[in-house]
Design a protein around this motif. Structure first.
Motif, PDB file in Angstrom:
ATOM      1  N   TRP A   1       0.196  -0.311  -5.458  1.00  0.00           N
ATOM      2  CA  TRP A   1       0.223   0.736  -6.462  1.00  0.00           C
ATOM      3  C   TRP A   1       1.351   0.437  -7.440  1.00  0.00           C
ATOM      4  O   TRP A   1       2.527   0.482  -7.089  1.00  0.00           O
ATOM      5  N   GLY A   2       0.968   0.118  -8.684  1.00  0.00           N
ATOM      6  CA  GLY A   2       1.950  -0.327  -9.663  1.00  0.00           C
ATOM      7  C   GLY A   2       3.031   0.691  -9.954  1.00  0.00           C
ATOM      8  O   GLY A   2       4.170   0.332 -10.246  1.00  0.00           O
ATOM      9  N   HIS A   3       2.693   1.991  -9.884  1.00  0.00           N
ATOM     10  CA  HIS A   3       3.702   3.012 -10.157  1.00  0.00           C
ATOM     11  C   HIS A   3       4.720   3.104  -9.024  1.00  0.00           C
ATOM     12  O   HIS A   3       5.803   3.668  -9.207  1.00  0.00           O
ATOM     13  N   ALA A   4       4.390   2.574  -7.853  1.00  0.00           N
ATOM     14  CA  ALA A   4       5.279   2.651  -6.688  1.00  0.00           C
ATOM     15  C   ALA A   4       6.043   1.349  -6.459  1.00  0.00           C
ATOM     16  O   ALA A   4       7.258   1.362  -6.221  1.00  0.00           O
ATOM     17  N   GLU A   5       5.342   0.230  -6.523  1.00  0.00           N
ATOM     18  CA  GLU A   5       5.970  -1.060  -6.248  1.00  0.00           C
ATOM     19  C   GLU A   5       6.636  -1.583  -7.519  1.00  0.00           C
ATOM     20  O   GLU A   5       6.084  -2.428  -8.236  1.00  0.00           O
ATOM     21  N   THR A   6       7.823  -1.092  -7.781  1.00  0.00           N
ATOM     22  CA  THR A   6       8.571  -1.464  -8.977  1.00  0.00           C
ATOM     23  C   THR A   6       9.766  -2.321  -8.604  1.00  0.00           C
ATOM     24  O   THR A   6      10.240  -2.306  -7.456  1.00  0.00           O
TER      25      THR A   6
ATOM     26  N   ALA B   1       0.812  -1.221   0.000  1.00  0.00           N
ATOM     27  CA  ALA B   1       0.000   0.000   0.000  1.00  0.00           C
ATOM     28  C   ALA B   1       0.845   1.270   0.000  1.00  0.00           C
ATOM     29  O   ALA B   1       0.309   2.358   0.219  1.00  0.00           O
ATOM     30  N   GLN B   2       2.135   1.162  -0.257  1.00  0.00           N
ATOM     31  CA  GLN B   2       2.976   2.359  -0.318  1.00  0.00           C
ATOM     32  C   GLN B   2       2.666   3.160  -1.582  1.00  0.00           C
ATOM     33  O   GLN B   2       2.565   2.586  -2.665  1.00  0.00           O
ATOM     34  N   PRO B   3       2.549   4.489  -1.466  1.00  0.00           N
ATOM     35  CA  PRO B   3       2.082   5.287  -2.601  1.00  0.00           C
ATOM     36  C   PRO B   3       3.178   5.765  -3.547  1.00  0.00           C
ATOM     37  O   PRO B   3       2.880   6.223  -4.650  1.00  0.00           O
ATOM     38  N   LEU B   4       4.449   5.681  -3.122  1.00  0.00           N
ATOM     39  CA  LEU B   4       5.548   6.227  -3.912  1.00  0.00           C
ATOM     40  C   LEU B   4       6.687   5.222  -3.997  1.00  0.00           C
ATOM     41  O   LEU B   4       6.881   4.407  -3.079  1.00  0.00           O
TER      42      LEU B   4
ATOM     43  N   PRO C   1       8.318  -7.657  -6.878  1.00  0.00           N
ATOM     44  CA  PRO C   1       7.006  -7.670  -7.550  1.00  0.00           C
ATOM     45  C   PRO C   1       7.159  -7.741  -9.069  1.00  0.00           C
ATOM     46  O   PRO C   1       7.255  -6.717  -9.740  1.00  0.00           O
ATOM     47  N   PHE C   2       7.131  -8.949  -9.603  1.00  0.00           N
ATOM     48  CA  PHE C   2       7.174  -9.152 -11.058  1.00  0.00           C
ATOM     49  C   PHE C   2       5.751  -9.174 -11.610  1.00  0.00           C
ATOM     50  O   PHE C   2       5.348 -10.101 -12.306  1.00  0.00           O
ATOM     51  N   TYR C   3       4.981  -8.165 -11.295  1.00  0.00           N
ATOM     52  CA  TYR C   3       3.615  -8.046 -11.799  1.00  0.00           C
ATOM     53  C   TYR C   3       3.174  -6.609 -11.590  1.00  0.00           C
ATOM     54  O   TYR C   3       3.811  -5.854 -10.837  1.00  0.00           O
TER      55      TYR C   3
END
Length: 374
Positions: A323-328, A280-283, A313-315
């Protein structure tokens, strides 16, 4: 969200703007300041509280986010790259007949010159009673043999799991000794197929669950007798002391484990893979700082004899939990390297675990190779 309560706009016939202020023609004390009734004073107090309360609630959150962002700063230590003990979670298609020889060839090409040593291939799920129908993994032997032929030195472990029951839903009940015994028999059955280990993922697992520890003890005896590996997918560790206890007041299954319980699990297995995603981290900066913290917390209590793997996170998803833009992948790898650098930079039995093959993009693989494998 700021909630503004508008003032009362009703006016007296005299037009003085104060509802209920009776004109006595004198200077009677109204209980407030000059020109102010008690009611209007209360309205101002309500408005100020409505503005201040959300700010007071936001301050702790902003403090936490700031601390995580600071935790993401600095330079990782030299040499904090793969130890060639990484793992990859694989979907069920590899053992149910959907994948063919060409797919294994492509997988071998993908994994060549990486740090991946273990494959956790989904071979379940377990039934709620702990049993495992052989019909769910009909092509397992073929896959194991194909991997050994094309990727010598790579171990194939059976990824088994189930949903745990609570008061409102069906699922596996570890408090039942017959269920635990059935899980051990299922592990024996899967190892007879040729797997070189059992990777267990039971969720949501409450922190401190003694029945889970009892099950791991029994599984470890079985795997050791077969010279096989026992690994588990682990919940994240409390980022704040006793956070799982606090959240337990509001939900049946809090997200985190205590650091003590994490250590108890780690001492009972050969590998422990932290599911360090869905935070749930936003950044990116706060997510990377969170992963750095999780890495340090896990390193502090994982014995040197146990492989510690941090999940990548390979997805891609975008929702409240992830948040896909944060969890890279780049943020996760940098966080892993920072945590490793600060806590135990020379630890040998350490790696990352990639979740999951069928959702991974070329960018995910490129980041893993460039930032971690080198």
């Amino acid at each position: 969200m700021l909630i503004v309560i508008p003032g009362n706009t009703d006016r007296t016939p005299g037009g003085d703007g104060m509802k209920g202020a009776e004109d006595t023609g004198g200077t009677e004390d109204t209980g407030g300041t000059e020109g102010t009734t008690p009611k209007s004073g209360r309205r101002r107090w309500v408005r100020r509280t409505a503005i201040a309360l959300p700010l007071l609630l936001l301050l702790p959150l902003l403090s936490v986010l700031t601390a995580l962002r600071i935790n993401y700063t600095g330079d990782p230590a030299d040499g904090t790259y793969t130890r060639h003990r990484d793992a990859l979670w694989l979907g069920h298609a590899w053992v149910d007949g959907r994948k063919k020889d060409a797919d294994v060839t492509a997988l071998a090409r993908r994994l060549r010159d990486t740090g991946v040593r273990d494959l956790y291939v989904h071979s379940g799920p377990l039934e709620h009673d702990g049993t495992l129908p052989e019909s769910v993994y009909p092509r397992a032997r073929w896959f194991i043999d194909a991997v050994h032929e094309k990727l010598p030195g790579i171990r194939v472990q059976a990824f088994l799991g189930d949903v745990l029951a609570d008061e409102d839903s069906d699922g596996m009940r570890l408090a039942d000794p017959d269920t635990r015994s059935a899980v051990v028999r299922s592990a024996r059955q899967i190892l007879d197929t040729g797997y070189e280990g059992v990777h267990l993922d039971l969720e949501p697992m409450p922190s401190g669950d003694r029945d889970y520890l009892t099950l791991l003890d029994a599984l470890r005896r079985e795997t050791r007798s077969r010279d096989a590996r026992l690994s588990v997918a682990a919940h994240q560790i409390d980022p704040l002391p006793a956070l799982h206890t606090v959240f337990g007041l509001f939900t049946e299954h809090p997200k985190w484990w205590s650091q003590e319980f994490f250590g108890q699990v780690a001492r009972r297995v050969d590998q422990i893979a932290v599911m360090s995603y869905d935070t749930a981290q936003p950044l990116e900066g706060t997510y990377g700082g969170y992963v750095a913290q999780q890495t340090s917390l896990a390193l502090e209590v994982t014995p040197p004899s146990t492989d510690l793997l941090m999940g990548l996170p390979f997805y891609y998803e975008s929702n409240f939990d992830h948040w896909g833009h944060a969890e890279t992948v780049p943020a996760a790898v940098r966080g892993v390297r920072l945590g490793l650098s600060r806590t135990d930079a020379d630890r040998a039995r350490f790696g990352v675990a990639l979740y999951i093959d069928f959702a991974a993009t070329e960018a995910d693989w490129r980041s893993y190779k460039e930032d971690w494998v080198r």
